[in-house]
Design a protein around this motif. Structure first.
Motif, PDB file in Angstrom:
ATOM      1  N   ASN A 160       4.027  -3.469  -9.956  1.00  0.00           N
ATOM      2  CA  ASN A 160       4.560  -2.514  -8.973  1.00  0.00           C
ATOM      3  C   ASN A 160       3.939  -1.115  -9.053  1.00  0.00           C
ATOM      4  OD1 ASN A 160       6.471  -4.449  -7.959  1.00  0.00           O
ATOM      5  ND2 ASN A 160       7.678  -4.049  -9.795  1.00  0.00           N
ATOM      6  N   LYS A 161       2.786  -0.995  -9.704  1.00  0.00           N
ATOM      7  CA  LYS A 161       2.199   0.334  -9.860  1.00  0.00           C
ATOM      8  C   LYS A 161       0.687   0.225 -10.046  1.00  0.00           C
ATOM      9  CE  LYS A 161       4.761   3.213 -12.011  1.00  0.00           C
ATOM     10  NZ  LYS A 161       5.550   3.947 -13.018  1.00  0.00           N
ATOM     11  N   VAL A 162      -0.023   1.241  -9.517  1.00  0.00           N
ATOM     12  CA  VAL A 162      -1.472   1.333  -9.698  1.00  0.00           C
ATOM     13  C   VAL A 162      -1.766   2.633 -10.439  1.00  0.00           C
ATOM     14  CG1 VAL A 162      -3.713   1.424  -8.552  1.00  0.00           C
ATOM     15  CG2 VAL A 162      -1.872   0.067  -7.551  1.00  0.00           C
ATOM     16  N   ILE A 163      -2.366   2.516 -11.610  1.00  0.00           N
ATOM     17  CA  ILE A 163      -2.723   3.690 -12.413  1.00  0.00           C
ATOM     18  C   ILE A 163      -4.199   3.984 -12.184  1.00  0.00           C
ATOM     19  CG2 ILE A 163      -2.854   4.647 -14.744  1.00  0.00           C
ATOM     20  CD1 ILE A 163      -0.584   2.701 -15.488  1.00  0.00           C
ATOM     21  N   PRO A 172       5.041  -1.502  -4.584  1.00  0.00           N
ATOM     22  CA  PRO A 172       5.875  -2.682  -4.846  1.00  0.00           C
ATOM     23  C   PRO A 172       5.113  -3.964  -4.530  1.00  0.00           C
ATOM     24  CG  PRO A 172       7.124  -0.996  -3.684  1.00  0.00           C
ATOM     25  CD  PRO A 172       5.700  -0.537  -3.678  1.00  0.00           C
ATOM     26  N   GLY A 173       5.185  -4.924  -5.427  1.00  0.00           N
ATOM     27  CA  GLY A 173       4.484  -6.190  -5.239  1.00  0.00           C
ATOM     28  C   GLY A 173       3.179  -6.278  -5.997  1.00  0.00           C
ATOM     29  N   ALA A 174       2.684  -5.147  -6.508  1.00  0.00           N
ATOM     30  CA  ALA A 174       1.427  -5.162  -7.260  1.00  0.00           C
ATOM     31  C   ALA A 174       1.608  -5.917  -8.571  1.00  0.00           C
ATOM     32  CB  ALA A 174       0.947  -3.740  -7.529  1.00  0.00           C
ATOM     33  N   GLU A 175       0.601  -6.710  -8.938  1.00  0.00           N
ATOM     34  CA  GLU A 175       0.620  -7.460 -10.184  1.00  0.00           C
ATOM     35  C   GLU A 175      -0.751  -7.362 -10.849  1.00  0.00           C
ATOM     36  OE1 GLU A 175       3.045  -8.874 -11.719  1.00  0.00           O
ATOM     37  OE2 GLU A 175       4.611  -8.747 -10.182  1.00  0.00           O
ATOM     38  N   PRO A 176      -0.803  -7.380 -12.190  1.00  0.00           N
ATOM     39  CA  PRO A 176      -2.097  -7.366 -12.884  1.00  0.00           C
ATOM     40  C   PRO A 176      -2.997  -8.497 -12.382  1.00  0.00           C
ATOM     41  CG  PRO A 176      -0.302  -7.064 -14.443  1.00  0.00           C
ATOM     42  CD  PRO A 176       0.338  -7.387 -13.126  1.00  0.00           C
ATOM     43  N   GLY A 177      -4.256  -8.185 -12.190  1.00  0.00           N
ATOM     44  CA  GLY A 177      -5.208  -9.177 -11.682  1.00  0.00           C
ATOM     45  C   GLY A 177      -5.421  -9.112 -10.187  1.00  0.00           C
ATOM     46  N   GLU A 219       0.853  -1.185   0.000  1.00  0.00           N
ATOM     47  CA  GLU A 219       0.000   0.000   0.000  1.00  0.00           C
ATOM     48  C   GLU A 219       0.894   1.241   0.000  1.00  0.00           C
ATOM     49  OE1 GLU A 219      -2.196  -0.711   3.653  1.00  0.00           O
ATOM     50  OE2 GLU A 219      -1.004   0.800   4.677  1.00  0.00           O
ATOM     51  N   ASN A 220       0.317   2.350  -0.451  1.00  0.00           N
ATOM     52  CA  ASN A 220       1.084   3.589  -0.501  1.00  0.00           C
ATOM     53  C   ASN A 220       0.120   4.757  -0.626  1.00  0.00           C
ATOM     54  OD1 ASN A 220       3.262   5.284  -0.520  1.00  0.00           O
ATOM     55  ND2 ASN A 220       3.867   4.877  -2.637  1.00  0.00           N
ATOM     56  N   ARG A 221       0.564   5.919  -0.220  1.00  0.00           N
ATOM     57  CA  ARG A 221      -0.221   7.147  -0.321  1.00  0.00           C
ATOM     58  C   ARG A 221       0.667   8.224  -0.941  1.00  0.00           C
ATOM     59  NH1 ARG A 221      -4.762   8.943   2.262  1.00  0.00           N
ATOM     60  NH2 ARG A 221      -4.696   7.189   3.719  1.00  0.00           N
ATOM     61  N   VAL A 222       0.136   8.916  -1.944  1.00  0.00           N
ATOM     62  CA  VAL A 222       0.901   9.980  -2.607  1.00  0.00           C
ATOM     63  C   VAL A 222       0.019  11.218  -2.747  1.00  0.00           C
ATOM     64  CG1 VAL A 222       2.299   8.341  -3.920  1.00  0.00           C
ATOM     65  CG2 VAL A 222       0.214   9.273  -4.937  1.00  0.00           C
ATOM     66  N   GLN A 223       0.670  12.349  -2.956  1.00  0.00           N
ATOM     67  CA  GLN A 223      -0.067  13.578  -3.249  1.00  0.00           C
ATOM     68  C   GLN A 223      -0.185  13.744  -4.760  1.00  0.00           C
ATOM     69  OE1 GLN A 223       1.466  17.104  -1.312  1.00  0.00           O
ATOM     70  NE2 GLN A 223      -0.209  17.011   0.139  1.00  0.00           N
TER      71      GLN A 223
END
Length: 515
Positions: free
Chosen positions: A55-58, A94-99, A15-19
């Motif tokens: 490794n990324k959520v768009i 980090p660790g994110a994968e499609p699906g 999980e992560n939080r960005v501005q």
């Protein structure tokens, strides 16, 4: 053999939080007067689409801005308009994968409007959003729950997790309604924009099924069927009920339901009626809380077991409260006096701040109320004014602690507005709910899979075709291929007399491995 228990859990991958900074431009609709002074502005951000890549959520979102202003004209009447800005941002996880499954949430921290230098009817927008993304993945594993015989557990711990029942279930439903345009609103000539939000109001479990009740809240911006073709908006709520089948679900288990509007269409039908069709995707998780006591987290001898990091969200507790807001305000000088209040609607509710104390969640927010009324003017024209009511409350969650996470929802249960002399008195009842969760990380052991030794077996080779030559007999052919005459006859039922074969005849010969 030491005891184990099979668990199906939603593992947190990261999980992560960005501005996020959103910039763009909004414009006063053509039918609205110019702006002299902005009185207030509110902003809300919604998720339109999410794509998970390595490794990324768009995230694709929509920033909705509502502006209340004094018009640049002699009567200085108060007007409002809203506009949307679409944007795209991303969160590194980090660790994110499609699906993978995801949870994404926006919080609007600040928004500013600056009049465009080239066009006074346009405003440059700069908004600061906090974007939070969490990635999860369902995993099923056999957890070691007892210390193996002859071994020693150097550390143990109690483990409480949500064991998933079945799989994540999804279902599309269509919610439709035919409704009339309110009497105080002009008839519709053309629909400009439709906003739709699906809200779950109740959910309950019966055997193998989840019953879902909810509301679709529509906001419709349209051109009026009148000479001026002015722009108006109206609100309408459609209630719905649906069910989603979840095998093995039973009353008393935990159920989580997400509702997502996939499409919304509103069109005029028989005057002055409108027809709405909204497609909603329901996503349902059912789980039961399981607590395992004295689970080995560190073994003296780890042979035969694999250590895994169990990273899951655990619900600490939930609570709710009611908030009653009462406030009287004078009708703005730019607005005519009230002769009769026609309607009052909560058109926006926002949580601006949450803070967790020990056993308690402090919540701040506001609601915007639109009040529609008949004026005292000679033509008894219908007007609207907007009022913002701020609130501060708390919800008791006994085991809550400051370092935990909280999800807060606010739902209007009742709203009314009455004329009191020259003022308007508004009353709003809100239901405020808070759910506190904590992400736990704990080492557990799973037995290593024992791969059985498999003795390879000979695979028989396929038969071959043989063309009979002059002088051949079945006995000679069998001897040459190291098989027997009965084996040849078994594959060639067309040979009725083993002593009679013809030159050029094709027969099948079994391979020696079959013998």
């Amino acid at each position: 053999m030491a005891g184990t228990e099979r668990l199906k859990v939603n593992l947190v991958q990261g999980e992560n939080r960005v501005q996020t900074v959103v910039k763009g431009q909004i414009e006063v609709p053509e039918a609205k007067p110019d702006v002299e002074k902005i009185l207030s502005k509110t902003a809300d951000a919604k998720v339109r689409n999410v794509s998970v890549v390595p490794n990324k959520v768009i995230v694709e979102g929509t920033l909705s801005i509502q502006v209340t202003y004094v018009a640049f004209k002699p009567d200085q009447s108060v007007h409002s308009f809203d506009d949307d800005l679409n944007f795209t941002t991303y969160v590194d996880v980090p660790g994110a994968e499609p699906g993978d499954d995801y949870f994404v949430q926006f919080t609007v921290e600040d928004v500013s409007l600056t009049t465009s230098r080239r066009n006074p009817r346009k405003f440059d927008v700069a908004a600061v959003l906090s974007t939070f993304a969490k990635i999860t993945q369902v995993d099923e594993m056999e957890i070691l729950t007892e210390t193996p015989a002859g071994n020693v557990a150097l550390e143990t711990a109690d483990l409480t997790v949500e064991h998933l029942i079945g799989d994540k279930e999804t279902k599309q439903i269509i919610v439709s309604d035919v409704f009339e345009v309110p009497e105080e609103k002009p008839e519709v000539e053309k629909i400009l924009k439709v906003k739709a939000e699906a809200v779950i109001t109740d959910k309950r479990l019966v055997a193998n099924k989840v019953i879902v009740d909810g509301e679709v809240r529509l906001q419709i911006l349209y051109v009026a069927f009148e000479p001026r073709q002015s722009v108006h908006d109206l609100h309408h709520t459609i209630r719905f009920s649906a069910f989603v089948e979840v095998p093995d679900a039973q009353p008393g288990m935990n159920v989580h339901v997400l509702a997502e509007v996939e499409a919304a269409d509103v069109e005029p039908v028989i005057d002055p009626a409108l027809r709405a069709d909204v497609i909603i995707k329901l996503t349902v998780f059912v789980s039961e809380t399981r607590t395992l006591h004295d689970v080995p987290t560190l073994l003296k001898n780890e042979e035969g077991y694999t250590k895994r990091k169990l990273k899951v969200d655990r619900e600490i507790g939930a609570g709710d409260t009611q908030v009653v807001l009462r406030e009287s305000i004078a009708v703005p000088e730019s607005k005519p006096d009230i002769m009769k209040v026609l309607d009052a609607i909560v058109d926006h509710a926002e949580i601006t701040d949450t803070k967790i104390l020990k056993g308690k969640v402090i919540i701040r927010g506001y609601v915007n109320v639109e009040i529609v009324y008949v004026s005292t003017e000679p033509d008894q024209a219908v007007h609207a004014l907007h009022q913002q009511l701020n609130f501060r409350t708390f919800v008791i969650v006994e085991d809550a602690k400051p370092d935990m996470d909280v999800d807060v929802t606010v739902e209007p249960e009742f709203v009314s507005a009455d004329q009191v002399g020259v003022d308007v008195h508004t009353e709003v009842v809100l239901s405020v709910s808070a759910t506190v969760t904590e992400m736990i990380q704990q080492d557990v052991y799973v037995p290593e899979e024992v791969v059985p030794t498999v003795t390879p077996t000979e695979t028989p080779c396929p038969p071959i075709d043989y063309v009979v030559r002059a002088g051949d007999t079945l006995g000679k052919i069998a001897a040459a291929h190291r098989v027997t005459v009965p084996m040849i006859l078994e594959l060639n039922p067309q040979i009725t007399n083993p002593d009679v074969i013809e030159v050029g005849q094709v027969i099948k010969i079994p391979c020696p491995a079959m013998g």
